[in-house]
Design an enzyme around this catalytic site. Sequence first.
Site, short mmCIF file in Angstrom:
data_model
loop_
_atom_site.label_atom_id
_atom_site.label_comp_id
_atom_site.label_asym_id
_atom_site.label_seq_id
_atom_site.Cartn_x
_atom_site.Cartn_y
_atom_site.Cartn_z
N LYS A 98 0.31 -1.23 0.30
CA LYS A 98 0.03 -0.04 0.51
C LYS A 98 0.45 1.27 -0.11
CE LYS A 98 -0.75 0.01 4.92
NZ LYS A 98 -1.57 -0.43 6.45
N ARG A 136 -8.95 -2.23 16.20
CA ARG A 136 -9.21 -1.95 15.33
C ARG A 136 -9.91 -2.89 14.37
NH1 ARG A 136 -4.44 -0.56 10.88
NH2 ARG A 136 -5.13 -2.57 10.00
#
Length: 373
Positions: A34, A129
């Site tokens: 990414k 998360r």
Amino acid sequence: MSYITLHAAKLRHNFKVLDQIFAQNKIEWAIVAKLLCGNEKFLQVLLNLSDKEICDSRLSNLKTIKKLSPKTQTIYIKPPAPRLVKSIVKFADISFNTEISTLEALSAEAVKQNKIHKVVLMVEMGELREGIMARNLMQFYDEVLALPNIQVVALGTNLNCLNGILPDEKKLIKLNRFKEIIEENSGKKIPYISGGSSVTIPLIFKNQIPFGINHFRVGETLYFGTNVYEDSLIAGMYHDVFTLTAEIIEMQEKPTIPSGTAGTNLTGETPVFSEEEKGKSSLRAIVDVGLLDIDHKDITALVPGIEIIGASSDMLILDLGENSEHLEVGDTINFSMNYMAVLRAMNSDYIDKKIETEIAPLENNDDHFICLN
């Protein structure tokens, strides 16, 4: 002219170091791409290192990877948005999941596309998360098991990215136990526990990776040679795989303190200056990169003695110190970059992207370098 350079030979060296570490410990691993923001040239460098398995959190980037290398197994490393399920099934061989409704949609789409879509069930291990709560995991797995064209290939967890919660042996043992309980109750085998990322690598050298943790997802340590667990650098790896280069567009002697009534600047700050600097001057340079491209707090000039004074939207102001004899307008200055600097520069259309294939000698004399093995 401003550009970011990927030093391909240095990246290859770091890849080989990690690949050897994982092979010695019988752990499979996937590259997290990414940081490269879907740049085709840079992605091709990664695929030249390994075309087995690439992770990304942006669907458009996985689409680019599939275009460059259709055989590469692609992993979508965040819970999919329901509106994206058609493209997820098409371009991601595996996705991370935490919601039954999304998995039902993925299942229906996989049936339509006549594909088996593989999934990693992410488990909440304290980072808060993404993740399924442990008390719901068994029921969740049973529901997923009933979905056609969905194959659970791993349990996974994420740590350190949001609240800075570090992995430890106890958490990983617990994750492995969850897998064992599921297998005992369902009679089905789950091949992998994707329990590691860059922050987990130092636990390998402390022999604190439990049996069963057999898959890692690695980005930062590959690109920066960092020991994320201890916020330091790893000896034997390159830490300058990426560099930023910016051209000098002005170079003049100027006062060190501005004159006039001070308000707030572009970022809403009111700079404060020392009275001791009154009457002093310094040789300053302006280079053609700014806050549109980079946060100046995330880069450091590679020439000793050059100090970054500040930045506006498209200009960076430098105090050249004692470097005036060697520089003039039109010359370039190189900067080291941290993770966030590279991420921001890769996202900027105003920063050119270049690849350097030659390699410089590896130096491990810096006191900050530590050897994990």
